[in-house]
Design an enzyme around this catalytic site. Structure first.
Site, PDB file in Angstrom:
ATOM      1  N   ASP A  72       0.857  -1.185   0.000  1.00  0.00           N
ATOM      2  CA  ASP A  72       0.000   0.000   0.000  1.00  0.00           C
ATOM      3  C   ASP A  72       0.896   1.240   0.000  1.00  0.00           C
ATOM      4  OD1 ASP A  72      -1.940   1.912   0.431  1.00  0.00           O
ATOM      5  OD2 ASP A  72      -2.183   1.438   2.567  1.00  0.00           O
ATOM      6  N   ASN A 122      -0.436   4.559  -0.145  1.00  0.00           N
ATOM      7  CA  ASN A 122      -1.067   5.792   0.326  1.00  0.00           C
ATOM      8  C   ASN A 122      -1.809   5.659   1.651  1.00  0.00           C
ATOM      9  OD1 ASN A 122      -3.140   4.244  -0.564  1.00  0.00           O
ATOM     10  ND2 ASN A 122      -4.050   5.778  -1.911  1.00  0.00           N
ATOM     11  N   ASP A 134      -4.241   3.761   2.718  1.00  0.00           N
ATOM     12  CA  ASP A 134      -5.668   3.422   2.844  1.00  0.00           C
ATOM     13  C   ASP A 134      -5.875   1.945   3.196  1.00  0.00           C
ATOM     14  OD1 ASP A 134      -5.093   2.177   0.478  1.00  0.00           O
ATOM     15  OD2 ASP A 134      -6.671   3.136  -0.698  1.00  0.00           O
ATOM     16  N   ASP A 140      -1.615  -1.182  -3.920  1.00  0.00           N
ATOM     17  CA  ASP A 140      -1.940  -0.435  -5.138  1.00  0.00           C
ATOM     18  C   ASP A 140      -0.782  -0.464  -6.131  1.00  0.00           C
ATOM     19  OD1 ASP A 140      -0.137   1.559  -4.020  1.00  0.00           O
ATOM     20  OD2 ASP A 140      -1.810   2.060  -2.676  1.00  0.00           O
ATOM     21  N   ASP A 188      -4.506 -10.189 -15.953  1.00  0.00           N
ATOM     22  CA  ASP A 188      -5.463 -11.253 -15.683  1.00  0.00           C
ATOM     23  C   ASP A 188      -6.738 -10.943 -16.457  1.00  0.00           C
ATOM     24  OD1 ASP A 188      -6.870 -13.348 -14.408  1.00  0.00           O
ATOM     25  OD2 ASP A 188      -5.791 -12.990 -12.534  1.00  0.00           O
ATOM     26  N   ASP A 239      -8.596 -16.311 -16.802  1.00  0.00           N
ATOM     27  CA  ASP A 239      -9.390 -16.837 -15.689  1.00  0.00           C
ATOM     28  C   ASP A 239     -10.397 -17.880 -16.172  1.00  0.00           C
ATOM     29  OD1 ASP A 239     -10.056 -16.277 -12.799  1.00  0.00           O
ATOM     30  OD2 ASP A 239     -12.029 -15.894 -13.653  1.00  0.00           O
ATOM     31  N   GLU A 248      -6.360 -20.707 -17.145  1.00  0.00           N
ATOM     32  CA  GLU A 248      -6.696 -21.444 -15.926  1.00  0.00           C
ATOM     33  C   GLU A 248      -7.697 -22.525 -16.312  1.00  0.00           C
ATOM     34  OE1 GLU A 248      -8.492 -20.664 -11.417  1.00  0.00           O
ATOM     35  OE2 GLU A 248      -9.330 -19.622 -13.116  1.00  0.00           O
ATOM     36  N   HIS A 260      -3.536 -17.153  -5.576  1.00  0.00           N
ATOM     37  CA  HIS A 260      -4.383 -16.411  -4.652  1.00  0.00           C
ATOM     38  C   HIS A 260      -5.610 -17.202  -4.193  1.00  0.00           C
ATOM     39  CE1 HIS A 260      -6.078 -16.111  -8.576  1.00  0.00           C
ATOM     40  NE2 HIS A 260      -7.213 -15.662  -8.072  1.00  0.00           N
ATOM     41  N   ASP A 261      -5.827 -18.374  -4.757  1.00  0.00           N
ATOM     42  CA  ASP A 261      -6.969 -19.199  -4.368  1.00  0.00           C
ATOM     43  C   ASP A 261      -6.553 -20.379  -3.487  1.00  0.00           C
ATOM     44  OD1 ASP A 261      -8.713 -17.687  -5.994  1.00  0.00           O
ATOM     45  OD2 ASP A 261      -8.301 -18.941  -7.747  1.00  0.00           O
TER      46      ASP A 261
HETATM   47  C1  GLC Z   1     -10.786 -18.002 -10.731  1.00  0.00           C
HETATM   48  C2  GLC Z   1     -10.025 -17.030  -9.876  1.00  0.00           C
HETATM   49  C3  GLC Z   1     -10.782 -16.838  -8.595  1.00  0.00           C
HETATM   50  C4  GLC Z   1     -12.138 -16.266  -8.925  1.00  0.00           C
HETATM   51  C5  GLC Z   1     -12.871 -17.133  -9.958  1.00  0.00           C
HETATM   52  C6  GLC Z   1     -14.022 -16.387 -10.564  1.00  0.00           C
HETATM   53  O1  GLC Z   1     -10.848 -19.266 -10.191  1.00  0.00           O
HETATM   54  O2  GLC Z   1      -8.716 -17.454  -9.711  1.00  0.00           O
HETATM   55  O3  GLC Z   1     -10.099 -16.011  -7.692  1.00  0.00           O
HETATM   56  O4  GLC Z   1     -12.918 -16.184  -7.776  1.00  0.00           O
HETATM   57  O5  GLC Z   1     -12.049 -17.495 -11.031  1.00  0.00           O
HETATM   58  O6  GLC Z   1     -13.561 -15.365 -11.396  1.00  0.00           O
HETATM   59 CA    CA Z   2      -3.555   2.047  -1.294  1.00  0.00          CA
END
Ligand code: GLC
Ligand code: CA
Length: 537
Positions: free
Chosen positions: A21, A23, A25, A29, A98, A199, A241, A315-316
């Protein structure tokens, strides 16, 4: 086979809201990422895959896009984005965007138009079925719980959504939708991005009347058209993906003729520690021999006719060191072992932010979780009569928020992530696990990743060598070799916390030890807990 730039590249995934981050908040970013480019340059990565930063109501943390050609003010502006693309180039780092193309946000102007009337020009941009209120077109479920159908009284129809109701599915059968998407991709290519991550791409060719979501009949036709109209006009890296990918399908997706993508993310190894036919929350121990077989099959099936992506994390997914390593006593050794095991294989490795520090899972009170999927399962399972402790156990193991806690930069307040109040709690172990304490330490997890990245550039056998699994039946050791015309790599990993003998592999005097995950190197035929070695011949 002609070598592509992304074959010896290493990609780093950034989840922008949790990275840095700038700034105060409490939300990471684009300027924060720009500030941290020297760190990434030092790690040695070639590209950043940026989770979505487009304009979005953030129902699913940006995977619900309301404008594909603008940046959410929370992350910065389109000028910040251009600055990031340009600054990253100075470090020889490409930016991979993405692309969420299966669905948009319900606040996208296409959907706001589409829901006005059946003869609105945008109506057919989405998937609608006639019906009566309360009588669903069928019993299909959405991935985040509930029905896949949502009623819109203005048009007297249901729209289809595979994820949250705020994520209506786009209608790929409509050529206008496809054209609009291609134009948007070309616009980003003009801005100098180096590639795209697509995605849930195997879910775009849905046929809800036949309850088909994954791998629909027209899937590869759509992908080839998109690739021809867009990616093939640039020297891009593209990765789809594909939860439903098999090695056979991956050969299509990653065909060396470039007709589809560079590669796909497949998830066969990722699904191994759950009960068969059930959900990821239904835990079961990792079947180790199966893990070896799965990797081995992917490595050998795509050899010379496709390309693998290599990843433990995103991230999942929960943090790999907590999941299949040891986040207690052997955190450092097991994090390095998992890195060496993966980076020694054939394919393009992906590092998820913090993985290079050995960051771990978290155990929060339910109020501290932010992910809609986690909150949904908590509610649903409570209603279904599950025991609270049991639900929390699943959440500790599998919640997507394990990966989404702020990046641990140093031991100052909020781990150096933000001077404000972070949008999600920082992991309490940040004073012990952070970047500042690792970047200058030659024995750190960071240093191990750095070394693996540079070895890949130095020895072509990392890119070319043919994979062969060794000690298939061994219950503790994951070992394999990679053989090219002039070189041979041997990777030997003790996957557990016991001491194990490994005579036949380590006693070859012609082998040179390239890398070991212990400070005191002992070149004998005994592997210490989680010990890993890479040899070259
Ligand atoms: C993919 C992403 C996930 C998202 C899902 C719907 O699996 O990696 O984070 O929630 O698609 O877009
Ligand atoms: Ca920020």
């Amino acid at each position: 086979m002609e070598r592509k730039w992304w074959q010896n590249a290493v990609i780093y995934q950034i989840y922008p809201r949790s990275f840095q981050d700038s700034n105060g908040d409490g939300i990471g970013d684009l300027q924060g990422i720009i500030q941290r480019l020297p760190y990434l340059g030092r790690l040695g990565i070639d590209a950043i895959w940026l989770s979505p930063v487009y304009k979005s109501p953030q129902v699913d943390n940006g995977y619900d896009i309301s404008d594909y050609q603008d940046i959410d003010p929370m992350f910065g502006s389109i000028d910040d984005m251009q600055q990031l693309i340009d600054e990253a180039k100075k470090y020889n780092i490409h930016i991979i965007m993405d692309l969420v193309l299966n669905h948009s946000s319900n606040k996208h102007k296409w959907f706001e138009e589409a829901r006005k009337s059946k003869d609105n020009p945008y109506h057919d941009y989405y998937v609608w079925r006639d019906g009566k209120e309360g009588v669903l077109p069928n019993d299909m479920h959405a991935a985040f719980g509930g029905s896949a159908w949502e009623w819109v009284p203005e048009v007297g129809q249901y729209y289809f959504h595979q994820f949250a109701p705020e994520q209506p599915d786009l209608n790929w059968e409509n050529p206008k939708v496809r054209r609009a998407i291609y134009d948007m991709i070309l616009w980003w290519m003009d801005r100098g991005v180096g590639g795209f991550r697509l995605d849930v791409i195997d879910q775009i060719a849905k046929e809800p009347d036949r309850k088909i979501t994954q791998n629909g009949p027209r899937l590869h036709e759509f992908i080839r058209e998109m690739s021809r109209e867009t990616f093939q006009k640039g020297n891009l890296i593209t990765v789809g993906e594909a939860w439903g990918a098999t090695p056979e399908l991956a050969k299509l997706y990653s065909n060396p003729d470039g007709s589809e993508f560079s590669m796909v993310f497949q998830f066969e190894h990722i699904g191994l520690d759950q009960q068969e036919g059930k959900e990821k929350w239904d835990l079961s121990p990792l079947p180790f021999l199966k893990l070896k077989q799965v990797f081995s099959r992917w490595q050998t099936s795509l050899y010379n006719c496709g390309w693998n992506s290599l990843f433990w994390n995103n991230h999942d997914l929960p943090r790999i060191v907590s999941r299949w390593g040891n986040d207690g006593k052997y955190r450092v050794q097991s994090a390095k072992m998992l890195a060496m095991l993966l980076h020694g294989m054939q394919g393009t490795p992906y590092i998820y932010q913090g993985e290079e520090l050995g960051m771990t899972n978290v155990r929060y009170r339910i109020e501290d979780y932010r992910d809609l999927e986690t909150l949904d399962v908590y509610r649903e399972r409570l209603e279904a009569g599950y025991d609270k402790a049991e639900i929390m156990k699943s959440i500790y193991a599998k919640s997507r928020d394990n990966a989404r806690t702020p990046m641990q930069w140093d031991d100052t307040k909020n781990a150096g992530f933000s001077t404000g109040i972070p949008w999600i709690r920082v992991n309490d172990n940040y004073s012990e696990i952070n970047a500042a304490s690792q970047v200058d330490d030659p024995d750190s997890v960071f240093a191990c990743y750095q070394k693996l990245i540079s070895l890949r550039k130095e020895y072509p056998v990392f890119i070319e060598g043919q994979f062969r699994l060794l000690l298939e039946e061994d219950a503790n050791i994951f070992a394999y070799e990679r053989v090219s015309e002039s070189q041979q790599l041997t990777v030997v990993c003790n996957f557990f916390d016991k001491i194990v003998p490994v005579r036949d592999i380590c006693e070859d005097k012609d082998k040179k030890l390239l890398l070991c995950n212990y400070k005191e190197v002992e070149e004998n035929a005994i592997l210490r807990p989680y010990e890993a070695r890479i040899y070259l011949k």
